[in-house]
Design an enzyme around this catalytic site. Structure first.
Site, PDB file in Angstrom:
ATOM      1  N   ARG A 211      26.028  47.166  31.212  1.00  0.00           N
ATOM      2  CA  ARG A 211      27.239  47.168  30.594  1.00  0.00           C
ATOM      3  C   ARG A 211      28.322  47.882  30.958  1.00  0.00           C
ATOM      4  O   ARG A 211      29.452  47.893  30.594  1.00  0.00           O
ATOM      5  CB  ARG A 211      27.003  46.719  28.965  1.00  0.00           C
ATOM      6  CG  ARG A 211      28.304  46.393  28.374  1.00  0.00           C
ATOM      7  CD  ARG A 211      27.857  45.873  26.696  1.00  0.00           C
ATOM      8  NE  ARG A 211      27.192  46.687  26.063  1.00  0.00           N
ATOM      9  CZ  ARG A 211      27.525  48.153  25.649  1.00  0.00           C
ATOM     10  NH1 ARG A 211      28.716  48.548  25.778  1.00  0.00           N
ATOM     11  NH2 ARG A 211      26.266  48.743  25.032  1.00  0.00           N
TER      12      ARG A 211
ATOM     13  N   TYR B 147      48.127  29.858  35.197  1.00  0.00           N
ATOM     14  CA  TYR B 147      46.620  29.365  35.230  1.00  0.00           C
ATOM     15  C   TYR B 147      46.150  28.965  33.674  1.00  0.00           C
ATOM     16  O   TYR B 147      46.550  29.568  32.782  1.00  0.00           O
ATOM     17  CB  TYR B 147      45.614  30.382  35.762  1.00  0.00           C
ATOM     18  CG  TYR B 147      44.248  29.995  35.619  1.00  0.00           C
ATOM     19  CD1 TYR B 147      43.568  29.037  36.603  1.00  0.00           C
ATOM     20  CD2 TYR B 147      43.580  30.568  34.627  1.00  0.00           C
ATOM     21  CE1 TYR B 147      42.395  28.835  36.182  1.00  0.00           C
ATOM     22  CE2 TYR B 147      42.022  30.022  34.296  1.00  0.00           C
ATOM     23  CZ  TYR B 147      41.577  29.225  35.279  1.00  0.00           C
ATOM     24  OH  TYR B 147      40.367  28.571  35.020  1.00  0.00           O
TER      25      TYR B 147
ATOM     26  N   ASP C 112      47.893  38.137  38.900  1.00  0.00           N
ATOM     27  CA  ASP C 112      47.149  37.481  39.130  1.00  0.00           C
ATOM     28  C   ASP C 112      47.057  37.186  40.725  1.00  0.00           C
ATOM     29  O   ASP C 112      47.966  36.335  41.066  1.00  0.00           O
ATOM     30  CB  ASP C 112      46.907  36.333  38.247  1.00  0.00           C
ATOM     31  CG  ASP C 112      45.518  35.413  38.614  1.00  0.00           C
ATOM     32  OD1 ASP C 112      45.140  35.353  39.706  1.00  0.00           O
ATOM     33  OD2 ASP C 112      45.288  34.678  37.597  1.00  0.00           O
TER      34      ASP C 112
ATOM     35  N   LYS D  54      36.707  32.391  42.954  1.00  0.00           N
ATOM     36  CA  LYS D  54      37.579  31.699  44.253  1.00  0.00           C
ATOM     37  C   LYS D  54      37.409  32.282  45.634  1.00  0.00           C
ATOM     38  O   LYS D  54      36.173  32.235  46.082  1.00  0.00           O
ATOM     39  CB  LYS D  54      38.962  31.373  43.622  1.00  0.00           C
ATOM     40  CG  LYS D  54      39.216  31.167  42.241  1.00  0.00           C
ATOM     41  CD  LYS D  54      38.666  29.928  41.929  1.00  0.00           C
ATOM     42  CE  LYS D  54      38.558  29.581  40.296  1.00  0.00           C
ATOM     43  NZ  LYS D  54      39.825  30.046  39.681  1.00  0.00           N
TER      44      LYS D  54
HETATM   45  C1  LIG Z   1      39.891  30.334  38.369  1.00  0.00           C
HETATM   46  C2  LIG Z   1      41.189  31.210  37.961  1.00  0.00           C
HETATM   47  C3  LIG Z   1      41.158  32.035  36.657  1.00  0.00           C
HETATM   48  C4  LIG Z   1      40.133  32.248  36.138  1.00  0.00           C
HETATM   49  O1  LIG Z   1      38.985  32.476  36.835  1.00  0.00           O
HETATM   50  P1  LIG Z   1      37.557  32.309  36.030  1.00  0.00           P
HETATM   51  O2  LIG Z   1      36.571  33.178  37.152  1.00  0.00           O
HETATM   52  O3  LIG Z   1      37.360  30.916  35.943  1.00  0.00           O
HETATM   53  O4  LIG Z   1      37.338  32.917  34.584  1.00  0.00           O
HETATM   54  C5  LIG Z   1      42.225  33.071  36.592  1.00  0.00           C
HETATM   55  N1  LIG Z   1      43.386  32.927  37.555  1.00  0.00           N
HETATM   56  C6  LIG Z   1      43.341  31.772  38.624  1.00  0.00           C
HETATM   57  C7  LIG Z   1      44.660  31.808  39.294  1.00  0.00           C
HETATM   58  C8  LIG Z   1      42.303  31.003  38.762  1.00  0.00           C
HETATM   59  O5  LIG Z   1      42.392  30.223  39.930  1.00  0.00           O
END
Ligand SMILES: *Cc1c(COP(=O)(O)O)cnc(C)c1O
Length: 381
Positions: A46, A100, A172, A197
């Site tokens: 953690r 998102y 992001d 992703k």
């Molecule tokens: C999928 C996604 C998230 C969230 O990510 P998780 O791994 O599902 O928690 C945040 N921002 C964008 C642009 C995403 O495509």
């Protein structure tokens, strides 16, 4: 070193663990006490500092040009923990309007409960940011490209605005990955990722990352230790393995995105296509200046709206109808039924997300095969 080399070699442990070419999975929650003086220096999963966490963090920091990086249990853990680190009760946030879905519901549903206020801004309109700035505004939050319309804000202006007004700037960067955009070089304070992703790239784990200057990343780590959103070492190992091929995969995602967008753009049954690599996308010139590639995500509308869109999707053989993106396989969805089903119909219309809009996340299959499949499904629709 070039990015392709950093992906393979950055942060390698010397000496290697028992000579192993890869970092083995340290599936151990706790490690022997070695005289550490600080709680954060004890080794415990953690605390985000096992050899697996350290290895993958070093690669992420290196490829984005950051001093430090932190791995989290999901993209949402990265986003929520970063926001709760830089904002406290009484603070105000400027946040991009088309977000998102998970981030949108976190901001609107959770932050007020912590006493944090916010205003949605049009990321493409700096005058709107100025109007909504308040004496207690502490941070500005945007995405490299919006989903599903792929709008690209002028990131240089976001960074300048943040500096001028002493705001922490967060981005992001999931949809670009370090291959297509490196926000820290432009001046962003924190770059956030859903590693689920492109970074992992194989649709087999959920993970997140936070990259930035050491002092700020340490503050986020302190919060992450309390909130508990740590990644399991086995998932760290898989993420490290996935990242090694990021450059190869992104080049193919970029090429497939472009070729599929061009094919759809020229098809008589397609009404409009949104892809920043197309010259008629409203943000094409900006995207061309800022990004090194446009990625694999695109969206489009067929003539006739939602009913033909649904029939078309059911006739496709290769793309899987599923949310998410950035994996080796192509995925297809209608945002109104998946990622944006929680957004009110009026808001969807205002944001330009029609009921018939289709989102295509190009994988790394051969573009010819994907285009042939799209063509047969269009012909039969
Ligand atoms: C999928 C996604 C998230 C969230 O990510 P998780 O791994 O599902 O928690 C945040 N921002 C964008 C642009 C995403 O495509």
């Amino acid at each position: 070193m070039k990015l392709e080399t950093k992906l393979i070699h950055a942060g390698e442990a010397r000496p290697r663990f028992a000579g192993a070419v890869n970092v083995p999975i340290f599936q151990s929650s706790t490690f022997e006490y070695a005289g550490q003086g600080k709680y954060e220096d004890l080794k415990y999963i953690r605390l985000n500092n096992t050899p697996n966490h350290v290895a993958v963090s070093k690669v992420l920091a290196a490829i984005e040009g950051g001093e430090a990086a932190l791995i989290t249990a999901s993209g949402m853990a990265a986003i929520s923990t970063a926001l709760l680190t830089v904002l406290k009760a009484g603070d105000h946030l400027l946040v991009q309007e088309c977000l998102y879905g998970g981030t949108h519901t976190f901001v609107t549903g959770e932050m007020p409960g912590y006493g944090i206020s916010f205003d949605f801004i049009n990321a493409g309109d700096p005058a709107d940011w100025r109007r909504k700035l308040k004496p207690n505004t502490r941070a500005i939050y945007v995405e490299t490209m919006s989903n599903p319309l792929l709008q690209v804000p002028d990131h240089r202006k976001v960074v300048d605005f943040a500096r001028e007004h002493g705001l922490v700037s967060l981005i992001d960067n999931t949809l670009a990955s370090a291959v297509n955009f490196r926000p820290l070089a432009l001046g962003y304070d924190l770059s956030l990722h859903s590693c689920t992703k492109y970074l992992n790239g194989h649709s087999d784990i959920v993970a997140g990352a936070i990259i930035g200057a050491t002092a700020l990343v340490e503050r986020v780590n302190h919060k992450l230790i309390h909130l508990g959103g740590c990644l399991d070492p086995h998932a760290c190992f898989l993420l490290e393995r996935g990242i090694k091929t990021l450059a190869l995969r992104m080049h193919q995602h970029n090429e497939n995105g472009q070729r599929i967008a061009e094919f759809l753009r020229s098809h008589s049954k397609v009404e409009r296509v949104m892809y920043p690599g197309l010259p008629d996308h409203p943000d094409h010139a900006l995207a061309h200046e800022l990004l090194e590639g446009f990625g694999g995500l695109l969206s489009f509308e067929l003539q006739g709206g939602a009913a033909p869109a649904q029939r078309f999707m059911e006739r496709l053989e290769l793309p899987i109808c599923a949310p998410s993106l950035g994996g080796v396989e192509s995925l297809i969805t209608r945002p109104v039924t998946t990622s944006h089903s929680g957004v009110a119909p009026d808001d969807r219309r205002r944001l330009g997300i029609s009921d018939g809009l289709i989102r295509f996340a190009a994988g790394i299959e051969a573009a010819e095969d994907l285009i042939e499949d799209l063509a047969q499904a269009l012909a039969a629709t």
